[in-house]
Write a protein that holds these residues in place. Structure first.
Motif, PDB file in Angstrom:
ATOM      1  N   SER A   1      97.550 -10.695 -91.951  1.00  0.00           N
ATOM      2  CA  SER A   1      97.490 -11.833 -92.867  1.00  0.00           C
ATOM      3  C   SER A   1      96.222 -11.822 -93.723  1.00  0.00           C
ATOM      4  O   SER A   1      95.934 -12.795 -94.425  1.00  0.00           O
ATOM      5  CB  SER A   1      97.573 -13.147 -92.082  1.00  0.00           C
ATOM      6  N   GLY A   2      95.454 -10.712 -93.637  1.00  0.00           N
ATOM      7  CA  GLY A   2      94.318 -10.535 -94.530  1.00  0.00           C
ATOM      8  C   GLY A   2      93.026 -11.165 -94.074  1.00  0.00           C
ATOM      9  O   GLY A   2      92.097 -11.316 -94.882  1.00  0.00           O
ATOM     10  N   VAL A   3      92.915 -11.532 -92.797  1.00  0.00           N
ATOM     11  CA  VAL A   3      91.675 -12.130 -92.302  1.00  0.00           C
ATOM     12  C   VAL A   3      90.624 -11.032 -92.141  1.00  0.00           C
ATOM     13  O   VAL A   3      90.845 -10.060 -91.429  1.00  0.00           O
ATOM     14  CB  VAL A   3      91.897 -12.841 -90.952  1.00  0.00           C
ATOM     15  N   PRO A   4      89.462 -11.163 -92.785  1.00  0.00           N
ATOM     16  CA  PRO A   4      88.422 -10.135 -92.659  1.00  0.00           C
ATOM     17  C   PRO A   4      87.611 -10.328 -91.381  1.00  0.00           C
ATOM     18  O   PRO A   4      87.614 -11.396 -90.771  1.00  0.00           O
ATOM     19  CB  PRO A   4      87.547 -10.373 -93.892  1.00  0.00           C
ATOM     20  N   GLY A   5      86.914  -9.276 -90.985  1.00  0.00           N
ATOM     21  CA  GLY A   5      85.975  -9.373 -89.872  1.00  0.00           C
ATOM     22  C   GLY A   5      86.602  -9.395 -88.502  1.00  0.00           C
ATOM     23  O   GLY A   5      85.959  -9.826 -87.539  1.00  0.00           O
ATOM     24  N   VAL A   6      87.851  -8.942 -88.372  1.00  0.00           N
ATOM     25  CA  VAL A   6      88.540  -8.957 -87.079  1.00  0.00           C
ATOM     26  C   VAL A   6      88.368  -7.616 -86.372  1.00  0.00           C
ATOM     27  O   VAL A   6      88.603  -6.559 -86.947  1.00  0.00           O
ATOM     28  CB  VAL A   6      90.042  -9.266 -87.249  1.00  0.00           C
TER      29      VAL A   6
ATOM     30  N   ARG B   1      92.793 -19.440 -75.522  1.00  0.00           N
ATOM     31  CA  ARG B   1      94.208 -19.622 -75.886  1.00  0.00           C
ATOM     32  C   ARG B   1      94.388 -19.626 -77.394  1.00  0.00           C
ATOM     33  O   ARG B   1      95.091 -20.460 -77.971  1.00  0.00           O
ATOM     34  CB  ARG B   1      94.752 -20.915 -75.277  1.00  0.00           C
ATOM     35  N   ALA B   2      93.717 -18.693 -78.035  1.00  0.00           N
ATOM     36  CA  ALA B   2      93.631 -18.700 -79.501  1.00  0.00           C
ATOM     37  C   ALA B   2      94.962 -18.316 -80.139  1.00  0.00           C
ATOM     38  O   ALA B   2      95.678 -17.434 -79.667  1.00  0.00           O
ATOM     39  CB  ALA B   2      92.540 -17.738 -79.954  1.00  0.00           C
ATOM     40  N   GLU B   3      95.252 -18.972 -81.226  1.00  0.00           N
ATOM     41  CA  GLU B   3      96.365 -18.619 -82.097  1.00  0.00           C
ATOM     42  C   GLU B   3      95.799 -18.314 -83.471  1.00  0.00           C
ATOM     43  O   GLU B   3      94.669 -18.679 -83.784  1.00  0.00           O
ATOM     44  CB  GLU B   3      97.384 -19.759 -82.153  1.00  0.00           C
ATOM     45  N   ALA B   4      96.590 -17.641 -84.294  1.00  0.00           N
ATOM     46  CA  ALA B   4      96.074 -17.176 -85.583  1.00  0.00           C
ATOM     47  C   ALA B   4      95.507 -18.324 -86.408  1.00  0.00           C
ATOM     48  O   ALA B   4      94.428 -18.205 -86.999  1.00  0.00           O
ATOM     49  CB  ALA B   4      97.182 -16.451 -86.353  1.00  0.00           C
ATOM     50  N   HIS B   5      96.185 -19.453 -86.442  1.00  0.00           N
ATOM     51  CA  HIS B   5      95.711 -20.546 -87.295  1.00  0.00           C
ATOM     52  C   HIS B   5      94.402 -21.128 -86.768  1.00  0.00           C
ATOM     53  O   HIS B   5      93.551 -21.558 -87.551  1.00  0.00           O
ATOM     54  CB  HIS B   5      96.775 -21.633 -87.434  1.00  0.00           C
ATOM     55  N   THR B   6      94.221 -21.143 -85.434  1.00  0.00           N
ATOM     56  CA  THR B   6      92.965 -21.680 -84.909  1.00  0.00           C
ATOM     57  C   THR B   6      91.811 -20.714 -85.140  1.00  0.00           C
ATOM     58  O   THR B   6      90.685 -21.144 -85.406  1.00  0.00           O
ATOM     59  CB  THR B   6      93.087 -21.992 -83.408  1.00  0.00           C
ATOM     60  N   VAL B   7      92.074 -19.411 -85.061  1.00  0.00           N
ATOM     61  CA  VAL B   7      91.021 -18.435 -85.357  1.00  0.00           C
ATOM     62  C   VAL B   7      90.610 -18.540 -86.821  1.00  0.00           C
ATOM     63  O   VAL B   7      89.421 -18.524 -87.151  1.00  0.00           O
ATOM     64  CB  VAL B   7      91.485 -17.002 -85.024  1.00  0.00           C
ATOM     65  N   LYS B   8      91.577 -18.672 -87.702  1.00  0.00           N
ATOM     66  CA  LYS B   8      91.261 -18.828 -89.125  1.00  0.00           C
ATOM     67  C   LYS B   8      90.414 -20.077 -89.350  1.00  0.00           C
ATOM     68  O   LYS B   8      89.451 -20.058 -90.134  1.00  0.00           O
ATOM     69  CB  LYS B   8      92.549 -18.900 -89.942  1.00  0.00           C
ATOM     70  N   GLN B   9      90.756 -21.158 -88.669  1.00  0.00           N
ATOM     71  CA  GLN B   9      89.994 -22.394 -88.821  1.00  0.00           C
ATOM     72  C   GLN B   9      88.582 -22.226 -88.263  1.00  0.00           C
ATOM     73  O   GLN B   9      87.609 -22.696 -88.858  1.00  0.00           O
ATOM     74  CB  GLN B   9      90.704 -23.540 -88.109  1.00  0.00           C
ATOM     75  N   ALA B  10      88.456 -21.549 -87.120  1.00  0.00           N
ATOM     76  CA  ALA B  10      87.131 -21.323 -86.534  1.00  0.00           C
ATOM     77  C   ALA B  10      86.269 -20.461 -87.448  1.00  0.00           C
ATOM     78  O   ALA B  10      85.068 -20.706 -87.612  1.00  0.00           O
ATOM     79  CB  ALA B  10      87.268 -20.667 -85.162  1.00  0.00           C
TER      80      ALA B  10
ATOM     81  N   PRO C   1      82.090 -14.020 -91.316  1.00  0.00           N
ATOM     82  CA  PRO C   1      81.878 -14.060 -89.869  1.00  0.00           C
ATOM     83  C   PRO C   1      82.822 -13.092 -89.159  1.00  0.00           C
ATOM     84  O   PRO C   1      83.867 -12.707 -89.692  1.00  0.00           O
ATOM     85  CB  PRO C   1      82.199 -15.519 -89.507  1.00  0.00           C
ATOM     86  N   LEU C   2      82.450 -12.702 -87.951  1.00  0.00           N
ATOM     87  CA  LEU C   2      83.257 -11.767 -87.180  1.00  0.00           C
ATOM     88  C   LEU C   2      84.092 -12.513 -86.151  1.00  0.00           C
ATOM     89  O   LEU C   2      83.640 -13.482 -85.542  1.00  0.00           O
ATOM     90  CB  LEU C   2      82.363 -10.766 -86.452  1.00  0.00           C
TER      91      LEU C   2
END
Length: 313
Positions: free
Chosen positions: A163-168, A194-203, A135-136
């Motif tokens: 941190s290696g998250v793809p699709g950013v 109000r996104a933080e890295a951990h919430t974006v990863k979870q989403a 997902p993007l």
């Protein structure tokens, strides 16, 4: 002066029902700096930007520019650009991708059909194919529109990539500066505040599994804003987290009160009462605002599951 996002967070302003509305998103890669209205104030040919805006008007398609996180150098050459197009209406969610050296070819797309969920012109014009990757995550970083988007969005995009998250990708405008950092997750079209890295990863993980994360969710772009608030209220009340199973089928009333009917693919249905009130005390709606405002907030004040006979009536 306090940043608009800092004030909004300190006041715990609710975010449900604040997402941009678009049935279909067209994303065009454009390196280099972006101005306030990026389609006509970037290194993209401004005549092309105006033509894309005109072609998309009234079709449900929203055209935005994207770029890789990091430095914004633009070599000025006709390098290959990535193009994504996503349709976000449940029951017909899709995400296509293509590359092009000449973005003018986008004017050959059938924008009306794309807005209605028909991707065929993507294949014939761009040679696009269904996106089979991750997902993007589109992070709003256009500081020319609001400084919060750059000050908060760019570090978030950089952290995700590091941190290696793809699709950013960085994106030009998602609306709601005071909710920065704001992120849109495709293909399902849910926006987060109000996104933080951990919430974006979870989403993103949820989207990969075909689920929707409700926390900090502004709504699905497929629906008008009362529908966004109603759908999220049903998800929370009924514990429905699967993506693509809820649809807003009817919205009755007008501001400040709507009755919204939300249905599930399993036959269940709900009637949701959504009310609009002013957010108080007054606050800056963006960092560039010269006066304080009281932006409208949408609250789902009642969620009632319907019987089949009631829905039919």
């Amino acid at each position: 002066m306090s940043r608009c996002a800092t004030v909004s967070r300190s006041l715990d302003e609710p975010v449900s029902g604040t997402a941009a509305t678009a049935t279909t998103w067209l994303l065009l890669e454009q390196p280099g700096p972006w101005g306030v209205k990026a389609l006509t104030s970037s290194h993209l040919d401004p005549a092309l930007g105006r033509a894309l805006e005109a072609a998309a008007q009234g079709t449900g398609v929203r055209v935005v520019l994207i770029r890789r996180p990091g430095r914004h150098a633009d070599p000025g050459t006709s390098s290959e650009r990535r193009v994504y197009v996503a349709h976000t209406v449940p029951g017909n969610v899709w995400l296509y991708e293509a590359t092009t050296r000449d973005p003018h070819c986008l004017l050959g797309l059938d924008f009306g059909a794309l807005g209605a969920g028909d991707p065929r012109s993507l294949t014939s014009v761009l040679g696009a194919r269904p996106h089979t990757g991750d997902p993007l995550a589109l992070v709003c970083t256009n500081g020319k529109r609001d400084r919060c988007c750059a000050l908060l969005g760019r570090p978030l995009a950089a952290e995700l990539v590091a941190s290696g998250v793809p699709g950013v990708w960085e994106v030009t405008h998602l609306g709601g500066h005071r909710f920065a950092p704001t992120v849109l997750v495709l293909p399902y079209g849910y926006a987060y505040a109000r996104a933080e890295a951990h919430t974006v990863k979870q989403a993103l993980h949820s989207a990969e599994e075909g689920r929707v994360m409700v926390e900090d969710n502004r709504g699905c772009s497929a629906w008008e804003r009362p529908g966004q608030a109603a759908e999220l209220a049903v998800r929370s009340a009924a514990g429905v987290y699967e993506a693509g199973v809820l649809s807003v089928v009817r919205t009755e009333g007008a501001s400040p009160r709507w009755e919204v009917t939300v249905t599930h693919t399993d036959g269940r249905a709900w009637r949701v009462v959504v009310e609009q009130t002013a957010s108080l005390p007054p606050r800056p709606e963006s960092c560039g605002a010269t006066v304080l405002g009281a932006p409208g907030r949408l609250d789902a004040v009642a969620v009632r599951e319907l019987r089949t006979a009631t829905l039919a009536g």
